[in-house]
Design a protein around this motif. Structure first.
Motif, PDB file in Angstrom:
ATOM      1  N   ASP A  39       2.174 -20.971  -0.597  1.00 55.11           N
ATOM      2  CA  ASP A  39       2.398 -21.914  -1.447  1.00 55.11           C
ATOM      3  C   ASP A  39       3.397 -22.748  -1.594  1.00 55.11           C
ATOM      4  N   GLY A  40       4.713 -22.019  -1.592  1.00 54.64           N
ATOM      5  CA  GLY A  40       5.998 -22.454  -1.686  1.00 54.64           C
ATOM      6  C   GLY A  40       6.886 -22.936  -0.479  1.00 54.64           C
ATOM      7  N   LEU A  41       5.976 -22.918   0.679  1.00 57.38           N
ATOM      8  CA  LEU A  41       6.553 -22.963   1.993  1.00 57.38           C
ATOM      9  C   LEU A  41       6.718 -24.624   2.244  1.00 57.38           C
ATOM     10  N   GLY A  42       5.926 -25.380   1.615  1.00 54.72           N
ATOM     11  CA  GLY A  42       6.203 -26.992   2.098  1.00 54.72           C
ATOM     12  C   GLY A  42       5.429 -27.221   3.136  1.00 54.72           C
ATOM     13  N   SER A  43       5.537 -28.352   3.756  1.00 56.84           N
ATOM     14  CA  SER A  43       5.057 -28.909   4.635  1.00 56.84           C
ATOM     15  C   SER A  43       3.358 -29.088   4.920  1.00 56.84           C
ATOM     16  N   GLY A  44       3.193 -29.049   3.594  1.00 55.08           N
ATOM     17  CA  GLY A  44       1.484 -28.857   3.538  1.00 55.08           C
ATOM     18  C   GLY A  44       0.613 -27.822   3.770  1.00 55.08           C
ATOM     19  N   PHE A  45       1.789 -26.699   3.918  1.00 52.06           N
ATOM     20  CA  PHE A  45       1.106 -25.296   4.160  1.00 52.06           C
ATOM     21  C   PHE A  45       0.768 -24.663   2.752  1.00 52.06           C
ATOM     22  N   VAL A 236      10.192 -13.158  -2.054  1.00 50.98           N
ATOM     23  CA  VAL A 236       9.529 -14.357  -1.502  1.00 50.98           C
ATOM     24  C   VAL A 236      10.236 -15.002  -0.525  1.00 50.98           C
ATOM     25  N   VAL A 237      11.497 -15.051  -0.582  1.00 52.65           N
ATOM     26  CA  VAL A 237      12.239 -15.607   0.354  1.00 52.65           C
ATOM     27  C   VAL A 237      11.943 -15.073   1.731  1.00 52.65           C
ATOM     28  N   VAL A 238      11.881 -13.566   1.757  1.00 52.67           N
ATOM     29  CA  VAL A 238      11.668 -12.731   2.928  1.00 52.67           C
ATOM     30  C   VAL A 238      10.264 -13.193   3.396  1.00 52.67           C
ATOM     31  N   LYS A 240       8.642 -15.933   3.068  1.00 55.12           N
ATOM     32  CA  LYS A 240       8.640 -17.191   3.781  1.00 55.12           C
ATOM     33  C   LYS A 240       9.168 -17.277   5.164  1.00 55.12           C
ATOM     34  N   ALA A 241      10.120 -16.543   5.313  1.00 55.70           N
ATOM     35  CA  ALA A 241      10.857 -16.337   6.523  1.00 55.70           C
ATOM     36  C   ALA A 241       9.946 -15.738   7.621  1.00 55.70           C
ATOM     37  N   PHE A 242       9.032 -14.682   7.116  1.00 54.37           N
ATOM     38  CA  PHE A 242       7.851 -14.271   7.781  1.00 54.37           C
ATOM     39  C   PHE A 242       6.789 -15.184   8.397  1.00 54.37           C
ATOM     40  N   LEU A 243       6.433 -16.154   7.415  1.00 52.53           N
ATOM     41  CA  LEU A 243       5.555 -16.976   7.622  1.00 52.53           C
ATOM     42  C   LEU A 243       6.125 -18.119   8.566  1.00 52.53           C
ATOM     43  N   ARG A 244       7.313 -18.570   8.592  1.00 52.06           N
ATOM     44  CA  ARG A 244       7.897 -19.449   9.362  1.00 52.06           C
ATOM     45  C   ARG A 244       8.250 -18.857  10.759  1.00 52.06           C
ATOM     46  N   PHE A 245       8.245 -17.643  10.794  1.00 53.80           N
ATOM     47  CA  PHE A 245       8.308 -16.972  12.144  1.00 53.80           C
ATOM     48  C   PHE A 245       6.916 -16.776  12.940  1.00 53.80           C
ATOM     49  N   LEU A 246       5.905 -16.831  12.010  1.00 55.07           N
ATOM     50  CA  LEU A 246       4.733 -16.932  12.674  1.00 55.07           C
ATOM     51  C   LEU A 246       4.479 -18.504  13.072  1.00 55.07           C
TER      52      LEU A 246
END
Length: 249
Positions: A39-45, A236-238, A240-246
């Motif tokens: 929910d904090g990732l942005g870009s509509g995700f 949460v920072v970590v 978010k990095a996991f989700l960006r990686f995926l």
């Protein structure tokens, strides 16, 4: 990888009953973390773009059908990643299988980070440096700063086992005085951290107090850990990095 992200959480342990009552098993604890990050990732995700499932790989030794998932998250555990219990050998074999294909990506946390290292062929074991417990800083490499999108990282720790070296072709994300392999990254394949992004003040306070009573931590060690337990941490920072990686192509 495009949403929905189908992530199978491999539960490599069950928290103490009091923690389960407050926060749930590891599947639920990671769901809470990943949904917050989404929910904090942005870009509509958002969390609606996550399809999360959980599997008990210790007692039930259940695993997901690979055709039904896009990623696997291997959780932390009180068990030793270097032991040869049947369920641990089965988990290492499963992880080796994942490393040999190129569609399903891996997220590793603490014990899971070590299992990835073991499956990739490097040494894991007990650190002579002793325990890292509660919120501690991790010194990031340039790649780590890029991945986590900040210059420093603070994360809950609860380990005395480590990955001793980096597998071939794997990029370093960070280090601490007692653990030189705090994070591993291989583009399109896996990302792992030695710390616990899913932990919070309540979970760590309970574990430290319990392990003090069990004699695992002496009173001085427990007090030091509890003095730091409420400090800011970048779980949460970590995540978010996991989700960006995926989501990386």
């Amino acid at each position: 990888m495009k949403p929905p992200l189908r992530i199978a959480i491999l539960e490599c342990d069950t928290p103490p009953d009091d923690i389960v009552a407050r926060f749930g098993r590891y599947g639920k604890i990671f769901r809470t973390l990943l949904e917050t990050a989404a929910d904090g990732l942005g870009s509509g995700f958002s969390k609606n773009d996550l399809d999360l499932s959980a599997y008990d790989v210790v007692t039930e030794q259940k695993y997901p059908d690979l055709e039904s998932i896009d990623a696997v998250l291997i959780s932390g555990s009180k068990h030793n990643s270097f032991d040869n219990d049947p369920w641990i050998l089965k988990l290492v074999e499963f992880t080796e299988k994942l490393l040999k294909q190129d569609r399903i990506r891996i997220l590793g946390v603490c014990f899971g980070h070590q299992i990835v290292g073991r499956a990739a062929g490097v040494k894991v074991g007990r650190s002579e440096g002793g325990w890292e417990v509660s919120v501690l800083p991790v010194e990031l490499t340039e790649k780590g700063k890029e991945i986590f999108q900040q210059d420093s990282l603070s994360i809950h720790q609860m380990h005395r086992d480590v990955v001793f070296e980096y597998p071939e072709g794997v990029e370093k994300l960070g280090a601490s005085p007692r653990c030189l392999v705090q994070g591993m990254y291989k583009k399109g394949r896996f990302i792992s951290v030695q710390g616990h992004p899913e932990f919070n003040e309540g979970i760590v306070s309970y574990l430290v107090t319990m392990r003090n009573k069990q004699g695992i931590f002496n009173t001085e060690e427990a007090k030091d850990a509890l003095d730091r337990v409420g400090k800011h941490h970048d779980g949460v920072v970590v995540a978010k990095a996991f989700l960006r990686f995926l989501l990386e192509e």
